[in-house]
Design a protein around this motif. Structure first.
Motif, short mmCIF file in Angstrom:
data_model
loop_
_atom_site.label_atom_id
_atom_site.label_comp_id
_atom_site.label_asym_id
_atom_site.label_seq_id
_atom_site.Cartn_x
_atom_site.Cartn_y
_atom_site.Cartn_z
N TYR A 293 -5.58 -2.52 -6.75
CA TYR A 293 -6.01 -1.19 -7.13
C TYR A 293 -5.00 -0.02 -6.89
O TYR A 293 -4.11 -0.55 -5.77
N TYR A 294 -4.94 0.74 -7.53
CA TYR A 294 -3.74 1.87 -7.60
C TYR A 294 -4.50 3.24 -7.30
O TYR A 294 -5.26 3.73 -7.75
N LEU A 295 -3.66 4.10 -6.24
CA LEU A 295 -4.31 5.44 -5.90
C LEU A 295 -2.62 6.16 -6.03
O LEU A 295 -1.60 5.67 -5.66
N ALA A 296 -2.92 7.55 -6.02
CA ALA A 296 -1.75 8.58 -6.19
C ALA A 296 -2.10 9.56 -5.56
O ALA A 296 -3.11 10.06 -5.51
N ASP A 297 -1.11 10.27 -4.98
CA ASP A 297 -1.25 11.73 -4.11
C ASP A 297 0.16 12.44 -4.40
O ASP A 297 1.14 11.92 -3.84
N GLN B 213 5.51 12.43 -5.42
CA GLN B 213 4.25 11.60 -5.94
C GLN B 213 4.42 10.26 -5.01
O GLN B 213 5.17 9.43 -5.01
N ALA B 214 3.54 10.13 -4.11
CA ALA B 214 3.36 8.84 -3.24
C ALA B 214 2.20 8.08 -3.97
O ALA B 214 0.95 8.53 -4.26
N THR B 215 2.39 6.83 -4.07
CA THR B 215 1.40 5.86 -4.71
C THR B 215 1.12 4.65 -3.87
O THR B 215 1.85 4.44 -2.90
N LEU B 216 0.04 4.15 -3.97
CA LEU B 216 -0.52 2.90 -3.37
C LEU B 216 -0.89 1.85 -4.33
O LEU B 216 -1.85 2.24 -5.00
N GLY C 151 -11.15 1.47 -2.33
CA GLY C 151 -10.35 2.61 -2.50
C GLY C 151 -10.85 3.84 -1.78
O GLY C 151 -9.69 4.48 -1.59
N HIS C 152 -11.62 4.00 -0.99
CA HIS C 152 -12.08 4.92 0.14
C HIS C 152 -11.15 4.95 1.15
O HIS C 152 -10.48 5.96 1.61
N ARG C 153 -10.85 3.70 1.88
CA ARG C 153 -9.96 3.53 2.70
C ARG C 153 -8.50 3.88 2.20
O ARG C 153 -7.55 4.22 2.95
N GLY C 154 -8.29 3.40 1.08
CA GLY C 154 -6.97 3.50 0.53
C GLY C 154 -6.69 5.22 0.12
O GLY C 154 -5.74 5.70 0.66
N ALA C 155 -7.51 5.80 -0.06
CA ALA C 155 -7.40 7.32 -0.02
C ALA C 155 -7.02 7.94 1.43
O ALA C 155 -6.39 8.98 1.27
N LEU C 156 -7.97 7.39 2.48
CA LEU C 156 -7.66 8.00 3.76
C LEU C 156 -6.20 7.51 4.15
O LEU C 156 -5.55 8.59 4.84
N PHE C 157 -5.69 6.38 3.62
CA PHE C 157 -4.46 5.99 4.12
C PHE C 157 -3.39 6.94 3.61
O PHE C 157 -2.60 7.31 4.22
#
Length: 409
Positions: A209-213, A375-378, A387-393
């Motif tokens: 799964y992928y997240l970005a900030d 842009q930082a991605t995970l 995803g919840h823990r990934g967002a906190l990370f």
């Protein structure tokens, strides 16, 4: 006695070629000592010993290619001696009954052989009439000039006469160069195959799964510029070092992103060893580890990164650097891309990416400003986190980069 085996130097390595032994039987070795050099598709890797002991026997000769897990040598544990090791006894091979000796049988009288009649003289073989081969004078001169044995040339003219075209054909066959050997596959080609195999396995087996900030970098860059102004150019810190430290500290807080998925379960790493994706000049990439990143100060971390990049591009890495990264960081900002979504490097469970610093229009405290952002991605493994823990990370990484002074020590 301990078997010292060919280590796995990453998910894209199945085998290695032993280039050099740095020890010999009877040598005392300690944990972490480099004992051999192994050639892989990516580099010549220095293999470290994982045990204290004494080299008993070298099992693999230099130049041999062996699979991961193959015993390379045997080590005697501290206090153990070669005499205390029981010798391998080989059971005697049973002799087949047919091969066992028997008592000799009594001799039997040999019957007299019947007289052999004198052989009649063989008739003389008929000899075929012989005539001189027909070779035109022009063909003979051409054969002489081209170095062709005219007597070995098959004639196609009347009465099997050798013609000019026969000599030219024979000369072309003699002068035909040998078939070219297939080109030897170079390291870059083999590396691309290894990387492709590892990434295919990753996408096939890992539920990504992928997240970005978007991270504001103004505070971090201003703080870094002030610190660098006090130091020589050769000792200045790159923004990438701040990012590495922020990822490591955040991974200490969120341990499910630093570790390995093995045997259908997650293994948390004892320390955060950050793998750094490094592009090689000849093509391809490696991701060796900097160990204990969270405990290093920024200046030591900068020195470690500089050394690691230089050795990776020179093809000289250590087995521990290749085998134990617990999370990987890829930074493609210097390639001019805004965002990078990576593929997890198994058996790891997370990869963090950073794009290039870019100036954008941002709303800050109700006002509009031009800010520098990254842009930082995970990319993370859904078996180990969600995803919840990934967002906190990712948020923790962002917060740390807003307080760079916390990362200095």
């Amino acid at each position: 006695m301990i078997d010292f085996q060919m280590p796995a130097l990453g998910a894209d390595m199945d085998e290695g070629t032993l280039n050099e032994w740095l020890v010999k039987p009877g040598d005392t070795v300690s944990r972490g000592q480099v004992v051999a050099v192994v050639e892989t598709t990516k580099a010549a890797v220095e293999i470290e010993c994982w045990h204290d002991g004494t080299v008993h026997e070298l099992l693999v000769p230099v130049g041999e290619t062996v699979q991961v897990g193959t015993p390379l040598a045997t080590l005697l544990e501290p206090g153990e001696s070669a005499e205390s090791i029981p010798e391998k006894r080989v059971a005697p091979t049973p002799v087949p009954e047919a091969a066992q000796p028997r008592e000799p049988l009594p001799a039997m009288p040999t019957p007299a052989a019947p007289p052999v009649p004198a052989a009649a003289p063989a008739p003389a073989p008929e000899t075929a009439p012989h005539h001189r081969r027909w070779v035109s004078p022009a063909a003979r001169r051409l054969a002489l000039s081209l170095g062709v044995d005219v007597e070995a040339v098959t004639g196609t003219g009347p009465q099997a006469a050798v013609t000019l075209s026969d000599v030219e054909h024979a000369a072309a066959v003699v002068a035909k160069p040998p078939a070219a050997k297939p080109a030897v596959k170079d390291r870059a080609t083999e590396m691309r195959k290894s990387i492709a195999a590892a990434m295919s396995r990753s996408k096939r087996e890992i539920p990504h799964y992928y997240l970005a900030d978007e991270i504001l970098m103004d505070k971090a860059l201003t703080w870094l510029a002030d610190r660098n102004a006090e130091r020589p150019i050769t000792e200045r810190i790159l923004p990438a070092v701040l990012q590495l430290k922020a990822v490591a500290v955040a991974a200490q807080r969120f341990g499910e992103f630093s570790g390995f998925w093995r045997d259908d379960g997650f293994e948390a790493a004892p320390a955060v060893h950050v793998g750094v994706a490094i592009s090689l000049r000849g093509g391809g990439l490696v991701a060796p580890a900097i160990h204990n990143v969270a405990e290093k100060n920024l200046y030591d971390l900068m020195g470690g990164l500089t050394d690691l990049v230089a050795r990776a591009r020179a093809g000289s890495l250590r087995s521990s650097e290749m085998s134990d990264p617990s999370i990987t960081v890829t930074n493609l900002g210097d390639q001019g891309v805004d965002t990078v979504f990576g593929v997890i490097y198994p058996p790891q469970v997370a990869l963090v990416g950073f794009g290039r610093p870019t100036q954008r229009v941002c709303v800050i405290d109700g006002g509009i400003r031009i800010c520098t952002t990254v842009q930082a991605t995970l990319a993370a493994d859904h078996r180990a986190s969600d995803g919840h823990r990934g967002a906190l990370f990712l948020s923790a990484i962002n917060e740390l980069l807003q307080q760079p002074e916390l990362l200095e020590k």
